[in-house]
Design a protein around this motif. Structure first.
Motif, PDB file in Angstrom:
ATOM      1  N   GLU A   1       0.836  -1.188   0.000  1.00 52.46           N
ATOM      2  CA  GLU A   1       0.000   0.000   0.000  1.00 52.46           C
ATOM      3  C   GLU A   1       0.874   1.242   0.000  1.00 52.46           C
ATOM      4  N   ILE A   2       0.349   2.275  -0.663  1.00 52.49           N
ATOM      5  CA  ILE A   2       1.018   3.564  -0.758  1.00 52.49           C
ATOM      6  C   ILE A   2       0.247   4.537   0.124  1.00 52.49           C
ATOM      7  N   GLY A   3       0.967   5.286   0.944  1.00 53.77           N
ATOM      8  CA  GLY A   3       0.352   6.300   1.791  1.00 53.77           C
ATOM      9  C   GLY A   3       0.701   7.691   1.296  1.00 53.77           C
ATOM     10  N   LEU A   4      -0.274   8.597   1.363  1.00 51.02           N
ATOM     11  CA  LEU A   4      -0.066   9.986   0.968  1.00 51.02           C
ATOM     12  C   LEU A   4      -0.191  10.889   2.181  1.00 51.02           C
ATOM     13  N   GLY A   5       0.334  12.093   2.064  1.00 50.06           N
ATOM     14  CA  GLY A   5       0.353  13.034   3.179  1.00 50.06           C
ATOM     15  C   GLY A   5      -1.015  13.403   3.717  1.00 50.06           C
ATOM     16  N   ASP A   6      -2.059  13.307   2.884  1.00 45.83           N
ATOM     17  CA  ASP A   6      -3.410  13.660   3.345  1.00 45.83           C
ATOM     18  C   ASP A   6      -4.115  12.493   4.020  1.00 45.83           C
ATOM     19  N   GLY A   7      -3.403  11.373   4.201  1.00 46.88           N
ATOM     20  CA  GLY A   7      -3.991  10.208   4.854  1.00 46.88           C
ATOM     21  C   GLY A   7      -4.559   9.175   3.892  1.00 46.88           C
ATOM     22  N   THR A   8      -4.595   9.478   2.599  1.00 43.07           N
ATOM     23  CA  THR A   8      -5.067   8.523   1.602  1.00 43.07           C
ATOM     24  C   THR A   8      -4.138   7.319   1.569  1.00 43.07           C
ATOM     25  N   VAL A   9      -4.722   6.128   1.512  1.00 41.87           N
ATOM     26  CA  VAL A   9      -3.956   4.891   1.382  1.00 41.87           C
ATOM     27  C   VAL A   9      -4.513   4.130   0.188  1.00 41.87           C
ATOM     28  N   VAL A  10      -3.630   3.716  -0.715  1.00 38.48           N
ATOM     29  CA  VAL A  10      -4.031   2.975  -1.909  1.00 38.48           C
ATOM     30  C   VAL A  10      -3.395   1.594  -1.846  1.00 38.48           C
ATOM     31  N   LYS A  11      -4.236   0.560  -1.857  1.00 33.58           N
ATOM     32  CA  LYS A  11      -3.752  -0.815  -1.813  1.00 33.58           C
ATOM     33  C   LYS A  11      -3.455  -1.296  -3.226  1.00 33.58           C
ATOM     34  N   MET A  12      -2.302  -1.949  -3.389  1.00 33.35           N
ATOM     35  CA  MET A  12      -1.869  -2.462  -4.682  1.00 33.35           C
ATOM     36  C   MET A  12      -1.841  -3.988  -4.627  1.00 33.35           C
ATOM     37  N   VAL A  13      -2.372  -4.621  -5.681  1.00 32.13           N
ATOM     38  CA  VAL A  13      -2.432  -6.077  -5.766  1.00 32.13           C
ATOM     39  C   VAL A  13      -1.753  -6.523  -7.059  1.00 32.13           C
ATOM     40  N   PRO A  14      -1.487  -7.834  -7.213  1.00 36.84           N
ATOM     41  CA  PRO A  14      -0.811  -8.298  -8.421  1.00 36.84           C
ATOM     42  C   PRO A  14      -1.489  -7.808  -9.701  1.00 36.84           C
ATOM     43  N   GLY A  15      -0.670  -7.325 -10.624  1.00 24.89           N
ATOM     44  CA  GLY A  15      -1.142  -6.790 -11.895  1.00 24.89           C
ATOM     45  C   GLY A  15      -1.270  -5.284 -11.887  1.00 24.89           C
ATOM     46  N   ASP A  16      -1.361  -4.669 -10.700  1.00 22.71           N
ATOM     47  CA  ASP A  16      -1.466  -3.214 -10.626  1.00 22.71           C
ATOM     48  C   ASP A  16      -0.148  -2.569 -11.021  1.00 22.71           C
ATOM     49  N   MET A  17      -0.259  -1.409 -11.645  1.00 24.24           N
ATOM     50  CA  MET A  17       0.909  -0.655 -12.087  1.00 24.24           C
ATOM     51  C   MET A  17       0.903   0.715 -11.426  1.00 24.24           C
ATOM     52  N   ARG A  18       2.086   1.150 -10.991  1.00 23.77           N
ATOM     53  CA  ARG A  18       2.253   2.495 -10.451  1.00 23.77           C
ATOM     54  C   ARG A  18       3.223   3.247 -11.330  1.00 23.77           C
ATOM     55  N   ILE A  19       2.865   4.470 -11.666  1.00 18.74           N
ATOM     56  CA  ILE A  19       3.759   5.353 -12.389  1.00 18.74           C
ATOM     57  C   ILE A  19       4.185   6.429 -11.402  1.00 18.74           C
ATOM     58  N   TYR A  20       5.451   6.407 -11.037  1.00 15.57           N
ATOM     59  CA  TYR A  20       5.964   7.364 -10.053  1.00 15.57           C
ATOM     60  C   TYR A  20       6.457   8.618 -10.753  1.00 15.57           C
ATOM     61  N   GLU A  21       5.801   9.731 -10.476  1.00 16.81           N
ATOM     62  CA  GLU A  21       6.240  11.033 -10.965  1.00 16.81           C
ATOM     63  C   GLU A  21       6.368  12.014  -9.813  1.00 16.81           C
ATOM     64  N   ASP A  22       6.290  11.509  -8.588  1.00 15.08           N
ATOM     65  CA  ASP A  22       6.433  12.376  -7.409  1.00 15.08           C
ATOM     66  C   ASP A  22       7.906  12.440  -7.010  1.00 15.08           C
ATOM     67  N   THR A  23       8.724  13.001  -7.885  1.00  8.14           N
ATOM     68  CA  THR A  23      10.177  13.038  -7.684  1.00  8.14           C
ATOM     69  C   THR A  23      10.633  14.245  -6.867  1.00  8.14           C
ATOM     70  N   THR A  24       9.699  15.091  -6.469  1.00 13.16           N
ATOM     71  CA  THR A  24      10.005  16.231  -5.602  1.00 13.16           C
ATOM     72  C   THR A  24       8.965  16.268  -4.489  1.00 13.16           C
ATOM     73  N   GLY A  25       9.200  17.101  -3.505  1.00 12.25           N
ATOM     74  CA  GLY A  25       8.213  17.280  -2.447  1.00 12.25           C
ATOM     75  C   GLY A  25       8.271  16.220  -1.359  1.00 12.25           C
ATOM     76  N   HIS A  26       7.168  16.094  -0.627  1.00  9.48           N
ATOM     77  CA  HIS A  26       7.050  15.213   0.533  1.00  9.48           C
ATOM     78  C   HIS A  26       7.094  13.734   0.164  1.00  9.48           C
ATOM     79  N   GLY A  27       6.566  13.397  -1.007  1.00  6.94           N
ATOM     80  CA  GLY A  27       6.597  12.015  -1.459  1.00  6.94           C
ATOM     81  C   GLY A  27       5.492  11.165  -0.879  1.00  6.94           C
ATOM     82  N   HIS A  28       5.725   9.868  -0.836  1.00  5.49           N
ATOM     83  CA  HIS A  28       4.750   8.870  -0.414  1.00  5.49           C
ATOM     84  C   HIS A  28       5.426   7.871   0.512  1.00  5.49           C
ATOM     85  N   SER A  29       4.633   7.091   1.229  1.00  5.41           N
ATOM     86  CA  SER A  29       5.176   5.991   2.024  1.00  5.41           C
ATOM     87  C   SER A  29       4.767   4.681   1.358  1.00  5.41           C
ATOM     88  N   THR A  30       5.490   3.621   1.671  1.00  5.99           N
ATOM     89  CA  THR A  30       5.188   2.302   1.127  1.00  5.99           C
ATOM     90  C   THR A  30       5.193   1.288   2.260  1.00  5.99           C
TER      91      THR A  30
END
Length: 120
Positions: free
Chosen positions: A67-96
């Protein structure tokens, strides 16, 4: 399969959107993806605190769950087959957080100095 795009907003925080039309992302067009691919194992219970992506990259969950966590408290669960495109190369970022042990496939796009290297 769901495609998620993580990007840095004007507020310097990571945000997520679901990509409904992959043809709108040039790097996903045939013959336009450049870079290296690397498979990585991860263990259940692993956690990476907030961080921006070191380079623009694409990640596919091959097995396991995360799961990916965002600064506003949003959590996104990732399962097999899901794709993430990371473009958050600046700023606070995300947690994993890794919910189950598994494997991911990373495609790191070329940067101005050649192929980017994954950090460990």
């Amino acid at each position: 399969m769901t495609i998620y795009r993580l990007y840095t907003g004007k507020d310097n925080e990571a945000h997520v959107e679901v990509v409904t039309d992959p043809t709108t992302i040039p790097e996903l067009q045939p013959n336009e993806v450049r870079g290296i691919i690397q498979f990585r194992n991860y263990e259940a219970g692993g956690f990476l605190d907030f961080h921006p992506a070191p380079t623009r990259r694409i990640l596919i969950i091959v097995s396991g769950q995360a799961e990916i966590g965002l600064g506003d408290g949003t959590v996104v669960k990732m399962v097999p087959g899901d794709m993430r495109i990371y473009e958050d190369t600046t700023g606070h970022g995300h947690s994993t957080r890794y919910l189950e042990s598994g494997v991911t496939a990373y495609l790191v796009t070329d940067g101005p100095d050649g192929p980017a290297k994954l950090r460990r």
